[in-house]
Design a protein around this motif. Structure first.
Motif, PDB file in Angstrom:
ATOM      1  N   LEU A 177      54.279   6.150 -21.887  1.00 21.71           N
ATOM      2  CA  LEU A 177      54.497   7.313 -22.754  1.00 21.71           C
ATOM      3  C   LEU A 177      54.343   6.848 -24.198  1.00 21.71           C
ATOM      4  CD1 LEU A 177      57.736   8.512 -20.918  1.00 21.71           C
ATOM      5  CD2 LEU A 177      55.439   9.420 -20.599  1.00 21.71           C
ATOM      6  N   LYS A 178      53.425   7.435 -24.923  1.00 16.61           N
ATOM      7  CA  LYS A 178      53.170   7.057 -26.319  1.00 16.61           C
ATOM      8  C   LYS A 178      53.965   8.001 -27.213  1.00 16.61           C
ATOM      9  CE  LYS A 178      49.875   4.518 -24.510  1.00 16.61           C
ATOM     10  NZ  LYS A 178      49.931   3.101 -24.313  1.00 16.61           N
ATOM     11  N   VAL A 179      54.850   7.413 -28.023  1.00 18.41           N
ATOM     12  CA  VAL A 179      55.849   8.214 -28.740  1.00 18.41           C
ATOM     13  C   VAL A 179      55.689   8.056 -30.250  1.00 18.41           C
ATOM     14  CG1 VAL A 179      58.342   8.577 -29.060  1.00 18.41           C
ATOM     15  CG2 VAL A 179      57.464   7.832 -26.841  1.00 18.41           C
ATOM     16  N   LYS A 180      55.791   9.171 -30.948  1.00 23.44           N
ATOM     17  CA  LYS A 180      55.858   9.133 -32.408  1.00 23.44           C
ATOM     18  C   LYS A 180      56.861  10.191 -32.851  1.00 23.44           C
ATOM     19  CE  LYS A 180      52.961   8.858 -36.454  1.00 23.44           C
ATOM     20  NZ  LYS A 180      51.626   8.895 -37.007  1.00 23.44           N
ATOM     21  N   ASP A 181      57.715   9.857 -33.810  1.00 28.28           N
ATOM     22  CA  ASP A 181      58.717  10.794 -34.341  1.00 28.28           C
ATOM     23  C   ASP A 181      59.533  11.429 -33.212  1.00 28.28           C
ATOM     24  OD1 ASP A 181      57.623  10.242 -36.807  1.00 28.28           O
ATOM     25  OD2 ASP A 181      56.234  11.936 -36.703  1.00 28.28           O
ATOM     26  N   ASN A 182      59.909  10.622 -32.224  1.00 27.11           N
ATOM     27  CA  ASN A 182      60.698  11.104 -31.079  1.00 27.11           C
ATOM     28  C   ASN A 182      60.027  12.213 -30.296  1.00 27.11           C
ATOM     29  OD1 ASN A 182      62.786   9.337 -30.929  1.00 27.11           O
ATOM     30  ND2 ASN A 182      64.094  10.469 -32.357  1.00 27.11           N
ATOM     31  N   LYS A 183      58.711  12.229 -30.311  1.00 25.09           N
ATOM     32  CA  LYS A 183      57.950  13.167 -29.473  1.00 25.09           C
ATOM     33  C   LYS A 183      56.950  12.358 -28.646  1.00 25.09           C
ATOM     34  CE  LYS A 183      58.748  17.537 -31.184  1.00 25.09           C
ATOM     35  NZ  LYS A 183      60.183  17.632 -31.042  1.00 25.09           N
ATOM     36  N   VAL A 184      56.810  12.718 -27.376  1.00 23.17           N
ATOM     37  CA  VAL A 184      55.757  12.086 -26.579  1.00 23.17           C
ATOM     38  C   VAL A 184      54.437  12.708 -27.016  1.00 23.17           C
ATOM     39  CG1 VAL A 184      54.848  11.713 -24.264  1.00 23.17           C
ATOM     40  CG2 VAL A 184      57.318  11.669 -24.647  1.00 23.17           C
ATOM     41  N   LYS A 185      53.509  11.855 -27.478  1.00 29.43           N
ATOM     42  CA  LYS A 185      52.239  12.360 -28.011  1.00 29.43           C
ATOM     43  C   LYS A 185      51.164  12.414 -26.939  1.00 29.43           C
ATOM     44  CE  LYS A 185      53.390  13.135 -32.209  1.00 29.43           C
ATOM     45  NZ  LYS A 185      53.368  14.508 -32.711  1.00 29.43           N
ATOM     46  N   PHE A 186      51.103  11.381 -26.131  1.00 34.60           N
ATOM     47  CA  PHE A 186      50.166  11.390 -25.011  1.00 34.60           C
ATOM     48  C   PHE A 186      50.615  10.369 -23.974  1.00 34.60           C
ATOM     49  CE2 PHE A 186      48.427   8.425 -28.063  1.00 34.60           C
ATOM     50  CZ  PHE A 186      47.840   7.407 -27.331  1.00 34.60           C
ATOM     51  N   VAL A 187      49.942  10.394 -22.842  1.00 38.03           N
ATOM     52  CA  VAL A 187      50.356   9.573 -21.698  1.00 38.03           C
ATOM     53  C   VAL A 187      49.130   8.844 -21.149  1.00 38.03           C
ATOM     54  CG1 VAL A 187      51.274   9.671 -19.338  1.00 38.03           C
ATOM     55  CG2 VAL A 187      52.216  11.176 -21.085  1.00 38.03           C
ATOM     56  N   GLU A 188      49.327   7.577 -20.777  1.00 41.15           N
ATOM     57  CA  GLU A 188      48.243   6.836 -20.118  1.00 41.15           C
ATOM     58  C   GLU A 188      48.762   6.239 -18.816  1.00 41.15           C
ATOM     59  OE1 GLU A 188      45.440   5.297 -23.796  1.00 41.15           O
ATOM     60  OE2 GLU A 188      46.956   3.958 -23.017  1.00 41.15           O
ATOM     61  N   GLY A 189      47.861   6.075 -17.880  1.00 40.55           N
ATOM     62  CA  GLY A 189      48.216   5.402 -16.639  1.00 40.55           C
ATOM     63  C   GLY A 189      48.296   3.898 -16.877  1.00 40.55           C
ATOM     64  N   ILE A 190      49.255   3.241 -16.213  1.00 37.99           N
ATOM     65  CA  ILE A 190      49.325   1.783 -16.297  1.00 37.99           C
ATOM     66  C   ILE A 190      49.288   1.205 -14.888  1.00 37.99           C
ATOM     67  CG2 ILE A 190      50.450   1.641 -18.549  1.00 37.99           C
ATOM     68  CD1 ILE A 190      53.133   1.357 -17.080  1.00 37.99           C
ATOM     69  N   ASP A 191      49.363  -0.123 -14.811  1.00 36.78           N
ATOM     70  CA  ASP A 191      49.068  -0.796 -13.557  1.00 36.78           C
ATOM     71  C   ASP A 191      50.259  -0.818 -12.602  1.00 36.78           C
ATOM     72  OD1 ASP A 191      47.582  -2.144 -11.750  1.00 36.78           O
ATOM     73  OD2 ASP A 191      47.835  -4.108 -12.691  1.00 36.78           O
ATOM     74  N   GLY A 192      50.663   0.353 -12.108  1.00 40.06           N
ATOM     75  CA  GLY A 192      51.722   0.409 -11.103  1.00 40.06           C
ATOM     76  C   GLY A 192      51.147   0.087  -9.735  1.00 40.06           C
ATOM     77  N   PRO A 193      52.019  -0.256  -8.763  1.00 39.38           N
ATOM     78  CA  PRO A 193      51.507  -0.636  -7.448  1.00 39.38           C
ATOM     79  C   PRO A 193      50.800   0.510  -6.727  1.00 39.38           C
ATOM     80  CG  PRO A 193      53.908  -0.423  -7.416  1.00 39.38           C
ATOM     81  CD  PRO A 193      53.479  -0.329  -8.849  1.00 39.38           C
ATOM     82  N   ALA A 194      51.183   1.765  -7.037  1.00 36.36           N
ATOM     83  CA  ALA A 194      50.564   2.887  -6.328  1.00 36.36           C
ATOM     84  C   ALA A 194      49.317   3.392  -7.036  1.00 36.36           C
ATOM     85  CB  ALA A 194      51.566   4.034  -6.176  1.00 36.36           C
ATOM     86  N   ASN A 195      49.231   3.221  -8.363  1.00 37.72           N
ATOM     87  CA  ASN A 195      48.142   3.906  -9.082  1.00 37.72           C
ATOM     88  C   ASN A 195      47.146   3.001  -9.785  1.00 37.72           C
ATOM     89  OD1 ASN A 195      50.348   3.430 -10.991  1.00 37.72           O
ATOM     90  ND2 ASN A 195      49.267   4.747 -12.433  1.00 37.72           N
ATOM     91  N   VAL A 253      45.465  15.057 -13.465  1.00 35.80           N
ATOM     92  CA  VAL A 253      45.603  15.956 -14.611  1.00 35.80           C
ATOM     93  C   VAL A 253      47.069  16.258 -14.925  1.00 35.80           C
ATOM     94  CG1 VAL A 253      45.342  18.063 -13.211  1.00 35.80           C
ATOM     95  CG2 VAL A 253      44.695  18.110 -15.607  1.00 35.80           C
ATOM     96  N   LYS A 254      47.918  16.315 -13.898  1.00 35.89           N
ATOM     97  CA  LYS A 254      49.339  16.609 -14.163  1.00 35.89           C
ATOM     98  C   LYS A 254      49.996  15.428 -14.879  1.00 35.89           C
ATOM     99  CE  LYS A 254      50.458  17.881  -9.889  1.00 35.89           C
ATOM    100  NZ  LYS A 254      49.239  18.210  -9.154  1.00 35.89           N
ATOM    101  N   GLY A 255      49.743  14.223 -14.380  1.00 33.42           N
ATOM    102  CA  GLY A 255      50.347  13.049 -14.989  1.00 33.42           C
ATOM    103  C   GLY A 255      49.862  12.840 -16.412  1.00 33.42           C
ATOM    104  N   ARG A 256      48.591  13.137 -16.646  1.00 35.02           N
ATOM    105  CA  ARG A 256      48.010  12.865 -17.965  1.00 35.02           C
ATOM    106  C   ARG A 256      48.363  13.944 -18.985  1.00 35.02           C
ATOM    107  NH1 ARG A 256      44.507   9.165 -19.325  1.00 35.02           N
ATOM    108  NH2 ARG A 256      43.943   8.623 -17.205  1.00 35.02           N
ATOM    109  N   PHE A 257      48.330  15.208 -18.551  1.00 32.72           N
ATOM    110  CA  PHE A 257      48.490  16.298 -19.524  1.00 32.72           C
ATOM    111  C   PHE A 257      49.759  17.139 -19.328  1.00 32.72           C
ATOM    112  CE2 PHE A 257      43.821  15.684 -19.223  1.00 32.72           C
ATOM    113  CZ  PHE A 257      43.625  15.241 -20.524  1.00 32.72           C
ATOM    114  N   GLY A 258      50.491  16.883 -18.256  1.00 32.86           N
ATOM    115  CA  GLY A 258      51.618  17.773 -17.958  1.00 32.86           C
ATOM    116  C   GLY A 258      52.950  17.264 -18.479  1.00 32.86           C
ATOM    117  N   PHE A 259      52.979  16.690 -19.658  1.00 37.63           N
ATOM    118  CA  PHE A 259      54.230  16.105 -20.166  1.00 37.63           C
ATOM    119  C   PHE A 259      54.906  16.954 -21.233  1.00 37.63           C
ATOM    120  CE2 PHE A 259      50.743  14.632 -22.761  1.00 37.63           C
ATOM    121  CZ  PHE A 259      51.214  14.833 -24.049  1.00 37.63           C
TER     122      PHE A 259
END
Ligand code: SF4
Length: 699
Positions: free
Chosen positions: A26-44, A50-56
Motif C-alpha cells: 500500500l503506497k501512502v501519502k498524507d495518511n491516504k492510500v494512493k495506489f496499490v501494487e502486488g508484491i511477492d506473496g506465496p499465492a500471488n 482489478v479488485k486488488g489493484r483498484f478497489g482500495f
C-alpha cells in the motif's frame, strides 16, 4: 500506478477481497492510500486482479463511519430506510463509553440463549477468535456463525467427514506440477482471478483443463473439455465419470487398499450410474463422460478445484463427496500436483472457520460435544462453562428470531440483510430484534436495523493475521489510521467483553494470537514474531524453520486408522423445479468488479465506474423470445418475491437460465433465492431457484 514521488511510505499487507490472499504494497501519502501494487506473496508472486489493484479507495469514502451511533428514541420504525442523507433522523452520535455501555447492557439484559452472534470472514483471525469466545464465554452457548454457512459449509462438511480436515489438501499453485485439472462450479477468471492466471499457465504448458459448469465462462477458452451440464445434475455427472473408472478398472487399487475405507460400498453404488443413463439427466454425452473419466484417471498428477457452484445446493455435501471419491479412487491426493482444493471465497473465511466462528466446532474444528476438548479450552479461558450442545447456524438463528427465541444479536462485519436467502425474511427478523449491535465500517443494509452501531476498521487500518485458501497465514499491517473515532475490531470486541463481565486482558492482537497457538495445533511452530518477519507461513509448519507444507496427507489422513472414506452419493433433485408458473432457472453469483454485498466495491471509484448498474444475464435467444433488447428491463419473480433489473445478453448462459449477481441492493438477488438448505452443511440453495421472467421494455 505511480512512482516513488507519489507516496512517502509503503506498507505490506494482504488484499481484503477474495481467498487467494494476494500480498500487496500500500503506497501512502498524507495518511491516504494512493495506489496499490502486488508484491511477492506465496499465492500471488506479484500479481493482482482489478479488485486488488483498484478497489482500495472505499477506505477513504465519505460514507465511512467515524463515530459510534445510537438509535434515537424518536427514530422511525426499523426498516431498510436509512441513507447517507437521513441517518441523523434514525441515529445520534455517542461517545465510545456510552455506545459500548448501551450495546453491552442491551445484550446482557437479554442474556443467555436470547443472544446470538454473526462474526465475519472479513476480520482477522484474532478478531474471529475473540468474537466466538465472547459469544461462548459471555452467553454460555454456541449460537455463533458466519458467512462460511453461505459459501463452503457443505464442502467443509464433506471434507471433515471423508478426509478428516476441512482445508485444502494442496495449494492452488501446485497446479504447476499437475498434468490434468478439473475446475467445477467455479469461475476463477472472475472470482479468483490471480489463481486463474496459474490455471491458464498450466494449460500453456500442455496441462489438460476440464471445466464443468452449467454456465459457460472465460476459462472455457483454455479448456481441453468443457462440460456445460444441466444445473443441479452434478452428482449424476460425477457418478457417471466414476462409473467408467470402475468399469474400465482405471482406479488405483494400491492407493485404495493403503489409504481408504468403504471402497466396496462406493464401487457397488456406482454400478447403476452408467454414462448412457446419466447423459439424459446431466445433459452431457456418454462419450464425453467416458473421455473425461479416462483423461482424469490417466493423469500422473491431477487436481480438483471447486467453488460455490458445487457447494450452494441442497445436495452440496453430496457434490463434494463425489469429488473426494474421484480423487481417492485415482490416488490423486498427497503428492505434488495432486489434491482437493475448494477455492475459498472471502479473504479470511478459511481463518475465521479455523478460529471457531462456527456453531459446532471450537477453534481448529474441535467438536463442542467432546468433553476433553471443552475442558482443555476451559483451562485456557479460565472462566465460564462451554456449552456441549452445538449452536444454531446463520439461517437457523434468523428463524429463531422469528420464533421469538432470540431477541438480541451482535453482528460484526456481516450483512445478512443482503446476503441471506429469502432476504425479506432476514430483514423482518432483524427488525424484530429488541437489541441489535452492528460493528462495521459503513451503515450497511444490516446496520439500518441496528440499535447501536460501532465504527470499525478497514483492512488497511488494522494489525492482524488472515488465512487464505492455501492455508497460508499472512500478516496484515496498518497503513493509515482509522477515520475519526473508528477503532480496530479487536479493541471493540474486547471493550464489549469487559462490559459483559469477562476477565479479558488483551492489549494487542499478538496477545490473542498467542492464546490461539495454545488451543490450535494447526498453528504449531507459527508465532507472531515469525509472521512479522516472514509475512506468511503455511500450516501445518513442521518446525520453526519450515515455511509450511503446501501438500498434506502423503502418508494417510487424520481419521481412524489414517484412512479416508468413500461416502456414496445419491441423486437428489433441487428443492424447487421449474413449472408452468416459474419456468426458468435462476442462479446467482459474483462479477469480477464487485464483491459480495457491494458495500466495499460499490464505493470504489474505478470498480463502480466499470460496473455501475444492477444487471442480469440471459441467452440472446431467450431475450429475443421475451422481446427485450439488451439493456431493457425485466421483472424476475420467484415464490419469495420480485425485482426489476436490466437485462444483458450472454451466450454463456443457457436458454433456460438467468444469471443474477448479488451485489446490488436496488435489485437484491436474495429477495428471490430459496432458503432450503443442505442437511449436512446447512448451506442454502443459492444456485437453483425456479423463476418467472417478464419483459418490462418490449422492443
Ligand atoms: Fe485480491 Fe483475490 Fe484479486 Fe488477489 S485475486 S487481488 S486476493 S481479489
Amino acid at each position: 500506478q505511480g512512482d516513488t514521488a507519489d507516496y512517502d511510505r509503503e506498507v505490506k499487507s494482504v488484499c481484503p477481497f477474495c481467498g487467494v490472499g494476494c500480498q500487496v504494497s500500500l503506497k501512502v501519502k498524507d495518511n491516504k492510500v494512493k495506489f496499490v501494487e502486488g508484491i511477492d506473496g506465496p499465492a500471488n508472486e506479484g500479481r493482482l486482479c482489478v479488485k486488488g489493484r483498484f478497489g482500495f479507495d472505499y477506505i477513504h469514502h465519505e460514507h465511512r463511519l467515524t463515530k459510534p451511533l445510537i438509535r434515537r428514541e424518536d427514530a422511525p420504525p426499523k426498516g431498510l430506510n436509512v441513507n447517507p442523507g437521513n441517518w441523523q433522523t434514525h441515529f445520534r452520535e455517542a461517545t465510545w463509553d456510552e455506545a459500548l455501555d448501551v450495546a453491552a447492557k442491551g445484550l446482557k439484559d437479554i442474556g443467555g440463549r436470547g443472544v446470538a452472534g454473526f462474526g465475519s470472514a472479513k476480520c482477522t483471525n484474532e478478531e474471529a477468535y475473540l468474537f466466538q469466545k465472547l459469544i461462548r464465554q459471555g452467553f454460555g452457548h454456541n449460537n455463533v456463525d458466519h458467512c462460511t454457512r453461505l459459501c463452503h459449509a457443505s464442502s467443509v462438511a464433506a471434507l471433515m467427514e471423508n478426509v478428516g480436515s476441512g482445508a485444502v489438501t494442496a495449494t492452488f499453485n501446485e497446479i504447476e506440477n499437475a498434468d490434468v485439472a478439473i475446475v467445477i462450479g467455479a469461475n476463477p477468471i472472475e472470482n479468483h482471478p490471480v489463481a486463474a492466471t496459474y490455471f491458464k499457465q498450466f494449460t500453456k504448458r500442455g496441462g489438460k483443463l476440464i471445466v464443468m459448469d452449467p454456465r459457460g465462462q472465460a476459462l472455457k477458452r483454455f479448456a481441453s473439455h468443457m462440460l456445460q451440464f444441466r444445473p443441479g445434475a452434478d452428482v449424476s455427472m460425477l457418478n457417471a465419470i466414476m462409473h467408467v473408472i470402475v468399469e474400465e478398472s482405471l482406479y488405483d487399487q494400491q492407493y485404495i487398499d493403503a489409504y481408504t475405507e468403504n471402497w466396496e460400498a462406493e464401487r457397488k453404488h456406482l454400478a447403476d450410474f452408467t454414462p448412457e443413463k446419466m447423459a439424459k439427466i446431466c445433459g452431457i454425452e456418454a462419450e464425453v463422460l467416458r473421455d473425461v473419466a479416462r483423461t482424469f484417471a490417466g493423469a500422473k498428477s491431477a487436481m480438483i478445484f471447486w467453488g460455490m457452484g458445487v457447494s450452494q445446493h441442497i445436495h452440496g455435501t453430496d457434490n463434494s463427496r463425489c469429488l473426494i471419491s474421484l480423487a481417492l479412487m485415482t490416488g490423486q491426493v498427497g503428492r505434488p500436483g495432486a489434491g482437493l482444493h475448494p477455492l475459498r471465497g472471502q479473504n479470511n473465511v478459511q481463518g475465521a472457520s479455523d478460529a471457531g466462528l462456527i456453531p459446532m466446532f471450537l477453534p481448529d474444528y474441535q467438536p463442542v460435544g467432546d468433553d476433553g476438548v471443552r475442558s482443555a479450552f476451559q483451562e485456557v479461558w479460565q472462566d465460564g462453562q462451554i456449552d456441549p450442545q452445538r449452536g444454531l447456524t446463520v439461517t437457523e438463528i434468523l428463524d429463531a428470531v422469528h420464533a421469538g427465541d432470540i431477541q438480541g444479536m451482535y453482528i460484526l462485519g456481516e450483512n445478512p440483510a443482503m446476503s441471506d436467502p429469502d432476504v425479506e425474511h432476514a430483514r423482518d427478523a432483524l427488525a424484530k430484534l429488541d437489541h441489535l449491535v452492528v460493528q462495521d465500517i459503513f451503515i450497511t443494509e444490516t446496520a439500518n436495523f441496528a440499535d447501536v452501531i460501532l465504527p470499525a476498521s478497514a483492512f488497511a487500518e488494522k494489525t492482524g493475521t488472515v488465512t487464505n485458501t492455501n492455508r497460508q497465514v499472512q500478516m496484515g499491517r496498518p497503513a493509515v489510521p482509522p477515520p475519526g473515532d473508528a477503532r480496530e475490531d479487536w479493541w471493540i470486541t474486547v471493550e464489549l467483553a469487559k462490559r459483559l463481565g469477562l476477565p479479558w486482558t488483551y492489549t494487542h492482537p499478538s496477545d490473542v494470537f498467542g492464546e490461539m497457538t495454545k488451543v490450535m495445533k494447526s498453528f504449531d511452530n507459527i508465532t507472531w514474531d515469525r509472521l512479522e518477519t516472514q509475512s506468511a507461513v503455511t500450516y501445518p509448519s513442521l518446525s520453526p524453520e519450515d515455511p509450511g507444507q503446501p501438500i498434506v496427507f502423503a502418508d494417510g489422513f487424520p481419521r481412524p486408522e489414517g484412512r479416508a472414506r468413500f461416502t456414496p452419493a445419491n441423486v437428489i433433485a433441487p428443492d424447487e423445479t421449474p413449472d408452468a408458473d416459474y419456468p426458468m432457472i435462476l442462479t446467482t453469483g459474483r462479477q469480477l468488479e464487485h464483491w459480495h454485498t457491494g458495500s466495499m466495491t460499490r464505493r470504489s471509484r474505478v470498480l463502480d465506474a466499470v460496473e455501475p448498474e444492477a444487471n442480469c444475464s440471459l441467452h440472446p435467444s431467450t431475450l429475443r423470445k421475451l422481446g427485450v433488447a439488451p439493456g431493457g428491463m425485466l421483472r424476475l419473480s420467484t415464490r419469495r418475491g420480485s425485482i426489476e433489473i436490466m437485462a444483458r445478453a450472454d451466450r454463456a448462459v443457457s436458454p433456460d437460465m438467468v444469471f443474477l449477481p448479488f451485489a446490488y441492493v436496488e435489485a437484491a438477488a436474495n429477495i428471490l433465492t430459496n432458503p432450503a438448505v443442505d442437511p449436512y452443511g446447512k448451506i442454502p440453495e443459492f444456485k437453483f431457484s425456479a423463476v418467472h421472467v417478464e419483459a418490462l421494455d418490449v422492443m
